[in-house]
Design a protein around this motif. Sequence first.
Motif, PDB file in Angstrom:
ATOM      1  N   GLU A   1      34.660 -13.260  98.204  1.00 38.88           N
ATOM      2  CA  GLU A   1      35.045 -14.494  97.500  1.00 38.88           C
ATOM      3  C   GLU A   1      34.347 -14.594  96.152  1.00 38.88           C
ATOM      4  OE1 GLU A   1      33.967 -17.233 100.495  1.00 38.88           O
ATOM      5  OE2 GLU A   1      35.848 -17.033 101.613  1.00 38.88           O
ATOM      6  N   ARG A   2      33.094 -14.135  96.084  1.00 36.71           N
ATOM      7  CA  ARG A   2      32.397 -14.126  94.786  1.00 36.71           C
ATOM      8  C   ARG A   2      33.098 -13.196  93.794  1.00 36.71           C
ATOM      9  NH1 ARG A   2      28.129 -15.715  97.966  1.00 36.71           N
ATOM     10  NH2 ARG A   2      26.547 -17.026  96.911  1.00 36.71           N
ATOM     11  N   LEU A   3      33.500 -12.029  94.277  1.00 39.23           N
ATOM     12  CA  LEU A   3      34.194 -11.090  93.395  1.00 39.23           C
ATOM     13  C   LEU A   3      35.487 -11.718  92.855  1.00 39.23           C
ATOM     14  CD1 LEU A   3      33.807  -7.750  95.420  1.00 39.23           C
ATOM     15  CD2 LEU A   3      32.467  -8.504  93.443  1.00 39.23           C
ATOM     16  N   GLY A   4      36.230 -12.383  93.726  1.00 38.09           N
ATOM     17  CA  GLY A   4      37.463 -13.035  93.285  1.00 38.09           C
ATOM     18  C   GLY A   4      37.195 -14.162  92.306  1.00 38.09           C
ATOM     19  N   PHE A   5      36.136 -14.936  92.568  1.00 33.95           N
ATOM     20  CA  PHE A   5      35.802 -16.033  91.660  1.00 33.95           C
ATOM     21  C   PHE A   5      35.469 -15.509  90.270  1.00 33.95           C
ATOM     22  CE2 PHE A   5      32.235 -18.220  89.604  1.00 33.95           C
ATOM     23  CZ  PHE A   5      32.856 -19.420  89.276  1.00 33.95           C
TER      24      PHE A   5
ATOM     25  N   PHE B   1      38.129  -4.976  89.126  1.00 34.86           N
ATOM     26  CA  PHE B   1      38.196  -5.890  90.259  1.00 34.86           C
ATOM     27  C   PHE B   1      39.205  -5.401  91.289  1.00 34.86           C
ATOM     28  CE2 PHE B   1      40.608  -9.536  92.080  1.00 34.86           C
ATOM     29  CZ  PHE B   1      39.647  -9.943  92.998  1.00 34.86           C
ATOM     30  N   PHE B   2      40.411  -5.087  90.873  1.00 35.13           N
ATOM     31  CA  PHE B   2      41.442  -4.656  91.815  1.00 35.13           C
ATOM     32  C   PHE B   2      41.192  -3.241  92.331  1.00 35.13           C
ATOM     33  CE2 PHE B   2      43.616  -7.912  89.284  1.00 35.13           C
ATOM     34  CZ  PHE B   2      44.068  -8.738  90.295  1.00 35.13           C
TER      35      PHE B   2
ATOM     36  N   GLY C   1      22.597  -6.736  97.420  1.00 32.95           N
ATOM     37  CA  GLY C   1      23.372  -6.949  96.201  1.00 32.95           C
ATOM     38  C   GLY C   1      23.560  -5.666  95.416  1.00 32.95           C
ATOM     39  N   ALA C   2      22.522  -4.792  95.413  1.00 28.82           N
ATOM     40  CA  ALA C   2      22.642  -3.511  94.702  1.00 28.82           C
ATOM     41  C   ALA C   2      23.726  -2.644  95.316  1.00 28.82           C
ATOM     42  CB  ALA C   2      21.297  -2.790  94.723  1.00 28.82           C
ATOM     43  N   ASP C   3      23.854  -2.711  96.641  1.00 24.92           N
ATOM     44  CA  ASP C   3      24.906  -1.932  97.305  1.00 24.92           C
ATOM     45  C   ASP C   3      26.298  -2.447  96.930  1.00 24.92           C
ATOM     46  OD1 ASP C   3      23.035  -0.338  98.712  1.00 24.92           O
ATOM     47  OD2 ASP C   3      22.762  -1.949 100.180  1.00 24.92           O
ATOM     48  N   VAL C   4      26.410  -3.774  96.801  1.00 25.14           N
ATOM     49  CA  VAL C   4      27.695  -4.351  96.388  1.00 25.14           C
ATOM     50  C   VAL C   4      28.086  -3.838  95.000  1.00 25.14           C
ATOM     51  CG1 VAL C   4      28.907  -6.487  95.801  1.00 25.14           C
ATOM     52  CG2 VAL C   4      27.390  -6.418  97.787  1.00 25.14           C
TER      53      VAL C   4
ATOM     54  N   GLN D   1      31.363  -1.528  93.826  1.00 21.20           N
ATOM     55  CA  GLN D   1      32.289  -1.955  92.776  1.00 21.20           C
ATOM     56  C   GLN D   1      32.250  -1.042  91.552  1.00 21.20           C
ATOM     57  OE1 GLN D   1      34.528  -4.528  93.184  1.00 21.20           O
ATOM     58  NE2 GLN D   1      33.733  -4.380  95.275  1.00 21.20           N
ATOM     59  N   GLY D   2      31.386  -0.053  91.568  1.00 21.54           N
ATOM     60  CA  GLY D   2      31.283   0.870  90.442  1.00 21.54           C
ATOM     61  C   GLY D   2      30.590   0.283  89.237  1.00 21.54           C
TER      62      GLY D   2
END
Length: 593
Positions: free
Chosen positions: A336-340, A464-465, A548-551, A555-556
């Motif tokens: 949801e954070r990524l989408g926001f 993002f996508f 968070g670093a793994d996220v 996401q690259g």
Amino acid sequence: MAVLGASGSGKSTLIDALADRISKESLKGSITLNGDVLESRMLKVISALTVEETLMFSAEFRLPRSLSRSKKKARVHALIDQLGLRNAATTVIGDEGHRGVSGGERRRVSIGIDIIHDPIVLFLDEPTSGLDSTSAFMVVKVLQRIAQSGSIVSLLDRLIFLSHGQTVFSGSPANLPPFFSEFGHPIPENENRTEFALDLIRELEEAPGGTKGLVDFNKQWQLKNKRISEKTLSGIPKVSLKDAISASISRGKLVSGAPAGTSTSNDSNQLAAASSVHTFVNPFWIEMAVIAKRSLTNSRRMPELFGIRLGAVLVTGAILATMFYHLDNSPKGVQERLGFFAFAMSTTFYTCAEAIPVFLQERYIFMRETAYNAYRRSSYVLAHSIISVPSLVFLSFAFAATTFWAVGLAGGTTGFLFYFLTIVASFWAGSSFVTFLSGVVSHVMLGFTVVVAILAYFLLFSGFFISRDRIPPYWIWFHYISLVKYPYEGVLQNEFDLNPPRCFVRGTQMFDSTPLMEVPEALKVELLKSMSKTLGINITSSTCVITGADVLKQQGVTQLSKWNCLWITLAWGFFFRFLFYLTLLFGSKNRRR
């Protein structure tokens, strides 16, 4: 001198040629004034074409800064009286959607804008076109008063009749009766001379031979009268162009760019004035101040434009704040954070699309003003860039304050500050990008279509996508020119790259978003024990699996720091402003081809 002829006879083309409004490669022949070849730079200083702006702003642009503001105001007031506009002095000009001054008054204001600096030569293309007889008469009377003040503009001192680009008569109106009488078509008594001539020319144009006979007769007439004129004027010394300009300045002509003190009668000062006429009246910072003041004045008259944009930002922020209210640190919270962030960053760019019609509405005013060096193109770009910043900062703060704490983003005060700066940078880059496109496209709807399409591509390739390492190699270049990529990656790092690191997946949460999500919790714990034995690592329900670093790695987002993303976003804004300047420099020349 009045240039007359039927539609398509070449009147506007002739005036554009004389006024240096046709590209050199499309024009043959030469233009001389007092027998001297007239350079483009000099013509722009001593002449003008009609524009539509207020007289005071025109005075700020066209009169030298050596004149005090009180003297400029006095010049404007005197001009208002000369134009017969005293009763309409406080009336708005108006446009298609707002009633203002009448058509005749607007035409006189347009003429006044061009004579505010008291030009030596004034070109007017169809100054009475579209006006009723009374308004047309008032305009011509104004031109007569201008002529009597000393400009080389007069009430039909000379006439030129054109037919398909050929001159069929050139001379004094008094010569019309003998000219047409010798041609075999005498003008009847009590007949309007110019109307008779135009009617006769139209009749000849429809005849088989056309106006060739009249053109040839005019050439013979001109040769005969030239010999007579040369005998009459043989004892009169020829006045050079520089001397003529100096003489005009000495009579008080406020020639654009003339240095202070050139209105003296001293011969050396006169010659110096003629040779030292500057390209622009004012330095660029004065031009910037006047342009900024005019733009702010227009903005104050239409506060609804900024209000609508602010409303759009607040409504969007409120919707996002309620949709993503207080996100948790679960795997779903990560998605949801990524989408926001993706939606929030792209929204800042889409709300900048309102800048498209701003320049498109000013394009032709800008082209007419810069055609005769009212101000520099660089001054225009810098002024509009600077005055846009306060509104962008205000909009950014409104959006950031509406969403940051409501969504539950991390980082505290420092995190909010970076989030706010990133939104400012995004608004700046988006506004600059849209402004650049408005200088390239020429139609509002086309501009909106191009902006929406390109911004959609920017979002698609932002990461993002699909993450950077999964984008096809032949499209990776678009990923790096995506304006959304850099602010998106910057706010992701601001959220996920914290010290101490935050955990987003613990123990059994790793089964979320998989078919095992519905398995009872006790069975998930047993699965963790089996995995621990197999991997040789103790994994419990409280063990942090993804930080968070793994996220960010998933996401690259690993190549640039968040501050580098901010600087690059800002740099994009400056880059597009420079491109906008280039489009104005090379693509907005008010010349025909």
